[in-house]
Motif scaffolding. Structure first.
Motif, PDB file in Angstrom:
ATOM      1  N   VAL A 261       1.077  -1.602   0.398  1.00 15.48           N
ATOM      2  CA  VAL A 261       0.309   0.069   0.111  1.00 15.48           C
ATOM      3  C   VAL A 261       0.836   1.015  -0.056  1.00 15.48           C
ATOM      4  N   HIS A 262       1.644   1.277   0.872  1.00 11.25           N
ATOM      5  CA  HIS A 262       3.274   2.448   0.699  1.00 11.25           C
ATOM      6  C   HIS A 262       3.693   2.979  -0.375  1.00 11.25           C
ATOM      7  N   GLY A 263       3.690   4.082  -0.078  1.00 12.13           N
ATOM      8  CA  GLY A 263       4.793   4.244  -1.459  1.00 12.13           C
ATOM      9  C   GLY A 263       6.439   4.642  -1.372  1.00 12.13           C
ATOM     10  N   SER A 264       6.416   5.461  -1.901  1.00 14.29           N
ATOM     11  CA  SER A 264       8.421   5.040  -2.288  1.00 14.29           C
ATOM     12  C   SER A 264       9.407   5.298  -1.589  1.00 14.29           C
ATOM     13  N   ALA A 265       8.797   6.307  -0.383  1.00 18.48           N
ATOM     14  CA  ALA A 265       9.403   6.785   0.520  1.00 18.48           C
ATOM     15  C   ALA A 265      10.157   7.498   1.011  1.00 18.48           C
ATOM     16  N   PRO A 266      10.801   8.917  -0.400  1.00 20.35           N
ATOM     17  CA  PRO A 266      11.892   9.266  -0.334  1.00 20.35           C
ATOM     18  C   PRO A 266      12.410   9.560   0.822  1.00 20.35           C
ATOM     19  N   ASP A 267      12.221   9.886   1.987  1.00 17.57           N
ATOM     20  CA  ASP A 267      13.003  10.213   3.163  1.00 17.57           C
ATOM     21  C   ASP A 267      13.906   9.505   3.519  1.00 17.57           C
ATOM     22  N   ILE A 268      13.095   7.922   3.500  1.00 16.67           N
ATOM     23  CA  ILE A 268      13.904   7.122   3.972  1.00 16.67           C
ATOM     24  C   ILE A 268      14.900   5.844   2.821  1.00 16.67           C
ATOM     25  N   ALA A 274      14.407   0.783   5.226  1.00 14.59           N
ATOM     26  CA  ALA A 274      12.482   0.602   4.974  1.00 14.59           C
ATOM     27  C   ALA A 274      12.202  -1.000   5.357  1.00 14.59           C
ATOM     28  N   ASN A 275      10.864  -0.863   6.111  1.00 12.26           N
ATOM     29  CA  ASN A 275      10.512  -2.536   5.983  1.00 12.26           C
ATOM     30  C   ASN A 275       9.869  -3.246   4.481  1.00 12.26           C
ATOM     31  N   PRO A 276      10.442  -5.022   4.092  1.00  6.37           N
ATOM     32  CA  PRO A 276       9.530  -5.321   3.207  1.00  6.37           C
ATOM     33  C   PRO A 276       8.993  -5.758   3.290  1.00  6.37           C
TER      34      PRO A 276
HETATM   35  P1  ATP Z   1       2.417   7.828  -1.824  1.00  8.32           P
HETATM   36  O1  ATP Z   1       1.599   8.839  -2.157  1.00  8.32           O
HETATM   37  O2  ATP Z   1       3.257   7.619  -3.516  1.00  8.32           O
HETATM   38  O3  ATP Z   1       1.126   6.752  -1.767  1.00  8.32           O
HETATM   39  P2  ATP Z   1       2.766   9.045   0.454  1.00  8.32           P
HETATM   40  O4  ATP Z   1       3.088   9.669   0.474  1.00  8.32           O
HETATM   41  O5  ATP Z   1       1.602   7.417   0.361  1.00  8.32           O
HETATM   42  O6  ATP Z   1       3.544   8.426  -0.776  1.00  8.32           O
HETATM   43  P3  ATP Z   1       4.531   6.581   1.307  1.00  8.32           P
HETATM   44  O7  ATP Z   1       6.356   7.233   0.587  1.00  8.32           O
HETATM   45  O8  ATP Z   1       3.684   5.585   1.466  1.00  8.32           O
HETATM   46  O9  ATP Z   1       3.959   8.484   1.050  1.00  8.32           O
HETATM   47  O10 ATP Z   1       5.286   7.418   2.968  1.00  8.32           O
HETATM   48  C1  ATP Z   1       4.616   7.539   3.795  1.00  8.32           C
HETATM   49  C2  ATP Z   1       5.882   7.898   5.390  1.00  8.32           C
HETATM   50  O11 ATP Z   1       6.168   6.659   5.028  1.00  8.32           O
HETATM   51  C3  ATP Z   1       6.607   8.332   4.770  1.00  8.32           C
HETATM   52  O12 ATP Z   1       6.881   8.668   5.913  1.00  8.32           O
HETATM   53  C4  ATP Z   1       7.630   7.061   4.532  1.00  8.32           C
HETATM   54  O13 ATP Z   1       9.162   6.860   4.888  1.00  8.32           O
HETATM   55  C5  ATP Z   1       7.425   5.610   5.234  1.00  8.32           C
HETATM   56  N1  ATP Z   1       6.700   4.118   5.199  1.00  8.32           N
HETATM   57  C6  ATP Z   1       6.492   4.030   3.930  1.00  8.32           C
HETATM   58  N2  ATP Z   1       6.752   2.678   3.994  1.00  8.32           N
HETATM   59  C7  ATP Z   1       7.520   2.397   4.270  1.00  8.32           C
HETATM   60  C8  ATP Z   1       8.213   1.401   4.826  1.00  8.32           C
HETATM   61  N3  ATP Z   1       7.988   0.267   3.636  1.00  8.32           N
HETATM   62  N4  ATP Z   1       8.969   1.029   5.725  1.00  8.32           N
HETATM   63  C9  ATP Z   1       9.513   1.820   6.402  1.00  8.32           C
HETATM   64  N5  ATP Z   1       8.687   3.568   6.305  1.00  8.32           N
HETATM   65  C10 ATP Z   1       7.606   3.532   5.458  1.00  8.32           C
END
Ligand code: ATP
Length: 341
Positions: A261-268, A274-276
Motif C-alpha cells: 500500500v505504501h509509496g516510495s518513501a523518498p525520506d528513507i 525500509a521495512n520490506p
Molecule cells: P504515495 O503517495 O506514493 O503513496 P505516500 O505519500 O503515501 O506515497 P509513502 O511513500 O508511503 O508516502 O511514505 C509515507 C511515510 O511512511 C514516510 O514517512 C515513509 O518513510 C513511511 N514508509 C512508507 N513505507 C515504508 C516502509 N516500507 N518502511 C518504513 N517506512 C515506510
C-alpha cells in the motif's frame, strides 16, 4: 515442479531494496516462481523516456502476474502517476488490501482483521483535470454502473469465499448524489441479487472514519470508490502498525499486480532501513493467487511457510525501525529466512 513466470518491477525510492529483500525470502522458501525484471517509474523514464514502457506492459500481459515496488509520483506537477496508468492500462479494477493485527506489533487495538476493496480505475483518483481559465481548475469524478457493479461483485465474492460476514460501503451520497448514489445503488443491487447471506451496511464516509478509529474490530470487508480507498487504506494501516505492514493486490480479469500500500518513501530511500514486510506480504498474496488460478499447491505451501516465518520473526521481536526495532532491511529478511520451516 512447474515454475511460474512473474514480472518484477523494483520501482523507485525504497522499491529496489525491499524488492531484493522480498525476492530473497521467496527464493529461500523455494517458491516456484521465476522473476523477469522490467522497469516502470523514474528508472524507466531515464532509460526509455517513458515512465511506463510498452515492453513492461507487454511482459505483464504475457505472464499475467507481476510483483511491483512503489513508483514515485510527482506532487502538483509532472507526469501522471505510474500506478494509476498501470491500473488503467491493464484494467486492474479491484485493489484488495487486507489489514490485520500482528503479534509483536502492539497498537491501540487488538483483533483488527478487515479488508479494503477499492475501485481502482475511475473516480476522482484518475486525475481527469482541466484548467478552465487561469485560477480556475476542475477535477472530474467519473462513476460508471459497470465499474461499480464489478467491484461490488469482487468484494462480495471475496467475502463469501473467505467466510467473511459483512460488507460495509463507505460513501458520500448525501452530497455526491449522482456518483456515490450510483455506487451504493449498484452495491446494494449486487448484494440483493446474489449475496443475501452476507450482511450489508452503508456508512457515510466521514462518520465511518470516526467509527474506524474508535473500534476497527466492528468492520469486516470495506467497499469504496478509488480516492476514498486510497485514503482509508492508509488510515487502516495506521491501526495495525503503519504502512510497513499492509500488503495489496490489484486484480483484473486478465492480470494481477501485487504491491504494498505504501509509496516510495523518498525520506528513507537509500538508508537501508525500509521495512520490506508489506511487499513480502504482497508476495504471499501473489503466491496464493498463483495457487488458486494455476491450481499449484506448491505455491500455497511456499505462501504458508513465508507467512509463518514472518509472523514468527515479528513475534520474536525482529523488527525494522518503523515498528520500533533496530533491524535493517536485509537483516530483517535474514531473520525471516532463518525462521522458514
Ligand atoms: P504515495 O503517495 O506514493 O503513496 P505516500 O505519500 O503515501 O506515497 P509513502 O511513500 O508511503 O508516502 O511514505 C509515507 C511515510 O511512511 C514516510 O514517512 C515513509 O518513510 C513511511 N514508509 C512508507 N513505507 C515504508 C516502509 N516500507 N518502511 C518504513 N517506512 C515506510
Amino acid at each position: 515442479m512447474v515454475t511460474h513466470d512473474v514480472v518484477l518491477i523494483p520501482g523507485d525510492g525504497i522499491g529496489p531494496a525491499i524488492s531484493t529483500a522480498a525476492t530473497r525470502v521467496l527464493a529461500a522458501a523455494g517458491a516456484p516462481v521465476s522473476f523477469a525484471e522490467h522497469h516502470a517509474g523514474l528508472l524507466a523514464l531515464e532509460a526509455n523516456k517513458d515512465v511506463l514502457p510498452t515492453a513492461t506492459l507487454d511482459a505483464i500481459r504475457a505472464t499475467r502476474v507481476a510483483l511491483k515496488g512503489p513508483c514515485t509520483t510527482p506532487v502538483g506537477t509532472g507526469f501522471k502517476s505510474v500506478n494509476v496508468q498501470l491500473r488503467q492500462a491493464l484494467d486492474l479494477y479491484a485493489a484488495v488490501r487486507p489489514v490485520r493485527s500482528l503479534a509483536g506489533v502492539p497498537t491501540r487495538f487488538e483483533g483488527v482483521d478487515l479488508v479494503v476493496f477499492r475501485e481502482n480505475t475511475e473516480g476522482l483518483y484518475s486525475g481527469v483535470e482541466n484548467e478552465i481559465t487561469e485560477g480556475v481548475v476542475t477535477s472530474l469524478k467519473v462513476c460508471t454502473e459497470r465499474a461499480s457493479t464489478r467491484i461490488a461483485h469482487a468484494a462480495f465474492t471475496y467475502a463469501r469465499e473467505r467466510g467473511r460476514k459483512k460488507v460495509t460501503v463507505f460513501h458520500k451520497a448525501n452530497i455526491m448524489k449522482l456518483t456515490d448514489g450510483q455506487f451504493i445503488r449498484c452495491a446494494k443491487a449486487v448484494r440483493d441479487a446474489s449475496y443475501t447471506d452476507i450482511a450489508y451496511e452503508e456508512l457515510i464516509i466521514d462518520a465511518a472514519c470516526m467509527r474506524l478509529v474508535q473500534d476497527p474490530t466492528r468492520f469486516d470487508v470495506l467497499l469504496m470508490e478509488n480516492l476514498y480507498g486510497d485514503v482509508v487504506s492508509d488510515l487502516c494501516a495506521g491501526l495495525v502498525g503503519g504502512l510497513g505492514v499492509v500488503p495489496g493486490a490489484n486484480i483484473g480479469t486478465e492480470t494481477a499486480v501485487f504491491e504494498a500500500v505504501h509509496g516510495s518513501a523518498p525520506d528513507i530511500a537509500g538508508k537501508g532501513i525500509a521495512n520490506p514486510m508489506a511487499l513480502l506480504m504482497s508476495s504471499v498474496m501473489m503466491l496464493n493467487h498463483l495457487a488458486e488460478t494455476r491450481h499449484d499447491p506448491a505455491c500455497a505451501t511456499a505462501a504458508t511457510a513465508i507467512k509463518t516465518a514472518y509472523d514468527r520473526a515479528l513475534a520474536d521481536g525482529a523488527k525494522t525501525a518503523d515498528l520500533g526495532g533496530t533491524l535493517r532491511t536485509d537483516a530483517w529478511a535474514d531473520a525471516v529466512i532463518a525462521r522458514l520451516p
